[in-house]
Design a protein around this motif. Sequence first.
Motif, PDB file in Angstrom:
ATOM      1  N   SER A  46       0.836  -1.202   0.000  1.00 14.59           N
ATOM      2  CA  SER A  46       0.000   0.000   0.000  1.00 14.59           C
ATOM      3  C   SER A  46       0.870   1.251   0.000  1.00 14.59           C
ATOM      4  O   SER A  46       1.884   1.325   0.704  1.00 14.59           O
ATOM      5  CB  SER A  46      -0.915  -0.007   1.222  1.00 14.59           C
ATOM      6  OG  SER A  46      -1.680   1.170   1.273  1.00 14.59           O
ATOM      7  N   LEU A  88      -5.505   3.122   1.579  1.00 14.63           N
ATOM      8  CA  LEU A  88      -6.270   1.913   1.283  1.00 14.63           C
ATOM      9  C   LEU A  88      -5.572   0.673   1.852  1.00 14.63           C
ATOM     10  O   LEU A  88      -4.345   0.547   1.777  1.00 14.63           O
ATOM     11  CB  LEU A  88      -6.442   1.739  -0.225  1.00 14.63           C
ATOM     12  CG  LEU A  88      -7.563   2.528  -0.909  1.00 14.63           C
ATOM     13  CD1 LEU A  88      -7.565   2.241  -2.401  1.00 14.63           C
ATOM     14  CD2 LEU A  88      -8.926   2.183  -0.317  1.00 14.63           C
ATOM     15  N   GLU A  90      -4.530  -3.337   1.976  1.00 14.18           N
ATOM     16  CA  GLU A  90      -4.034  -4.219   0.921  1.00 14.18           C
ATOM     17  C   GLU A  90      -5.170  -5.001   0.268  1.00 14.18           C
ATOM     18  O   GLU A  90      -5.203  -5.161  -0.962  1.00 14.18           O
ATOM     19  CB  GLU A  90      -2.988  -5.172   1.503  1.00 14.18           C
ATOM     20  CG  GLU A  90      -1.727  -4.475   1.987  1.00 14.18           C
ATOM     21  CD  GLU A  90      -0.731  -5.442   2.603  1.00 14.18           C
ATOM     22  OE1 GLU A  90      -1.039  -6.666   2.634  1.00 14.18           O
ATOM     23  OE2 GLU A  90       0.347  -4.998   3.046  1.00 14.18           O
ATOM     24  N   ASP A 139      -8.275  -4.102  -0.073  1.00 17.20           N
ATOM     25  CA  ASP A 139      -9.062  -3.209  -0.924  1.00 17.20           C
ATOM     26  C   ASP A 139      -8.341  -2.934  -2.240  1.00 17.20           C
ATOM     27  O   ASP A 139      -8.976  -2.836  -3.306  1.00 17.20           O
ATOM     28  CB  ASP A 139      -9.335  -1.894  -0.189  1.00 17.20           C
ATOM     29  CG  ASP A 139     -10.293  -2.071   0.977  1.00 17.20           C
ATOM     30  OD1 ASP A 139     -11.134  -2.990   0.897  1.00 17.20           O
ATOM     31  OD2 ASP A 139     -10.190  -1.305   1.958  1.00 17.20           O
ATOM     32  N   ILE A 140      -7.016  -2.787  -2.176  1.00 13.71           N
ATOM     33  CA  ILE A 140      -6.238  -2.557  -3.402  1.00 13.71           C
ATOM     34  C   ILE A 140      -6.393  -3.751  -4.348  1.00 13.71           C
ATOM     35  O   ILE A 140      -6.666  -3.587  -5.545  1.00 13.71           O
ATOM     36  CB  ILE A 140      -4.751  -2.321  -3.063  1.00 13.71           C
ATOM     37  CG1 ILE A 140      -4.582  -1.016  -2.284  1.00 13.71           C
ATOM     38  CG2 ILE A 140      -3.907  -2.305  -4.327  1.00 13.71           C
ATOM     39  CD1 ILE A 140      -3.179  -0.807  -1.746  1.00 13.71           C
ATOM     40  N   VAL A 197      -1.411   0.351  -8.994  1.00 11.91           N
ATOM     41  CA  VAL A 197      -2.852   0.570  -8.866  1.00 11.91           C
ATOM     42  C   VAL A 197      -3.077   1.996  -8.356  1.00 11.91           C
ATOM     43  O   VAL A 197      -2.508   2.394  -7.324  1.00 11.91           O
ATOM     44  CB  VAL A 197      -3.492  -0.443  -7.885  1.00 11.91           C
ATOM     45  CG1 VAL A 197      -5.004  -0.229  -7.812  1.00 11.91           C
ATOM     46  CG2 VAL A 197      -3.173  -1.868  -8.310  1.00 11.91           C
ATOM     47  N   ALA A 245      -2.393   4.142  -5.223  1.00 13.15           N
ATOM     48  CA  ALA A 245      -2.896   3.387  -4.070  1.00 13.15           C
ATOM     49  C   ALA A 245      -1.884   2.354  -3.593  1.00 13.15           C
ATOM     50  O   ALA A 245      -1.803   2.055  -2.399  1.00 13.15           O
ATOM     51  CB  ALA A 245      -4.201   2.686  -4.433  1.00 13.15           C
ATOM     52  N   GLY A 246      -1.108   1.781  -4.530  1.00 12.39           N
ATOM     53  CA  GLY A 246      -0.134   0.780  -4.134  1.00 12.39           C
ATOM     54  C   GLY A 246       0.357  -0.036  -5.318  1.00 12.39           C
ATOM     55  O   GLY A 246       0.082   0.299  -6.483  1.00 12.39           O
TER      56      GLY A 246
END
Length: 635
Positions: free
Chosen positions: A327, A331, A333, A335-336, A420, A427-428
């Motif tokens: 991440s 957010l 992990e 959710d990513i 992402v 986000a990550g």
Amino acid sequence: MEKPQTDRLKTAILLLAVTGLVVGLAAWFAGRADIASIVWAAGVVPALAALVVEILRSIGRGEVGLDIVAALSMSAALVFGETLAAAVVAVMYSGGTFLEAFAEGRARRSMQDLLSRVPRTATRHRDGGLEEVPLDEIAPGDRLLIRQGDVVPVDGTVASGTAFLDTSALTGESLPVRLSPGADAMSGSTNAAEAFDLIATREARDSTYAGIVRLVEAAQASKAPMSRLADRWSLGFLAVTVALAFAAWWFTGDPIRAVAVLVVATPCPLILAVPVALVAGLSRAAHFGVLIKGAGPLETMARIRTLILDKTGTLTDGRPQIMSVDSAGDLAEDDILRLAAALDQASKHPVAQAIVEAAKARGFTLPVPSDVAEIPGEGVVGHVEGRRVIVGGDGFVAARVGRMAGDHPATVAGSVLVAVAVDGHMAGHLVMSDPLREGAGAMLEGLRREGIARILLATGDRADVAERVTEGLGLDGLRAGLTPDQKVLLVLTERKHGPVMMVGDGVNDAPALAAADVGVAMGARGAAASAEAADVVLLVDRIDRLGPGIEIARASRRIAVESVVAGIGLSAMGMIAAAFGYLTPVQGALLQEVIDVAVILNALRALRIAPHEPALPNPRAVTSGPADISQGATP
């Protein structure tokens, strides 16, 4: 003429020849030599007539076969009154062709087993009940019941319970393969345990087993290069035989010596030993999961000096795996991964599909994305649950959110980054890796022991990724960033070192597979185009099958050559002995019969070739689908 009719004709001719010989001997022992001579001649006529017809057909095709020697020996024996010798030659020749057909039939047994196991119907769930339907009515998405002992009719995924599949008929693997729910099952496998449900992913005609059957049928129709070589040598062998027979007659004035020379030369072991040994090799290779499309590719496979390997899906596993989710914001992990997987449902790229499978494996419910735009080779943009999501290569995503690429080190050898972004912010990253196949190094060492002088890697991936993945394998060369036409050029360039084998699995490998002396496709998972262009198909997703395949090819060719050299050497000595009067026509015929039986039995040793088996664990599942990581990014 159909093969069963041809076999029946060969059997009938053999029975007539044997009957004529036996009845004639009975008359001769009864003191009726005149009747014996007539009976022997009558038994020769059907064999000679069939032989003449076959010779005329061969000449019509522009071929000069060694059968001419057999026709000359029978004709000469009849003309000079050696009817017993002619009868023995007729029995010998018809028996030799019958024995050859029998031996080839035995050698093809493993391949015929594949054909005979083709299921005709399947049991399908429908409206709360079960129905028996023809295979061509099965569509992707149908739920099938696979009972204990059933052959899996189409490619699919295990939908309920744990499946134990016997793949021995396809791969030679003695232990059943355990498949968990969601794992892919290959058609042609046999259910070795309790019944389970299968969700069809392909139609029957497009499934793995249907393709295998088509390849087997093509392999059975082939003719070996050594057999064609025998045809080309036929004229020379015929000239030598006739010259020796004429010389024996000229210098001694005895035509019987010429007849004896012709009889000993009938038929040449080249006709019998080569096809039997090579077809036996095809059968043996199929037992180990290596389907060779004919005796021609098998004979060429035995002479390979250079091996060129594709990377993704061939030397590597071809199934990208998520190593970690990192991440870069608020957010979590999970959710990513969930948002990235939801968007990647719209892409067919292997990396995208791997992300989707990883999310489903964690039990995530994936919403349907909207407003999706896919940039080939770069990434995917769209909306998920009202949020704007971008998934793709690090540079592709960073450029769209105003950040510098490369701020996340990918430390795993051969790993790639999937970035992402959500609502305009990074986000990550998903750190993914396409691992090297277990035992790849040992496999390459084994190939070198088999005489492979050069091993190269040819890939469309970046050089740094390819170098990290193959570090320590001792390759003789690495060519990265290649397009399909550049792979073809590499194959053609490497031919200066000797015959070239190319191994690949993707559509982009098909041109190089076709250009190579021997193209090998990963048939269990590879693209249909590569399997069609290849000369050899590995029936399971195991590159280690290549070693046993090459070993069997070389052993089969060696056995064929041994049979030919021994058979022709013995025949030549017999011809010389006959020319000097040490063998009568009858003795010569009996000697040649012994030689023919010996070379056929020797050729059948190819059925017992025991290649060295690599000590690798059983694959957990056989999967299907394309495999390619392009420039380290999702499309």
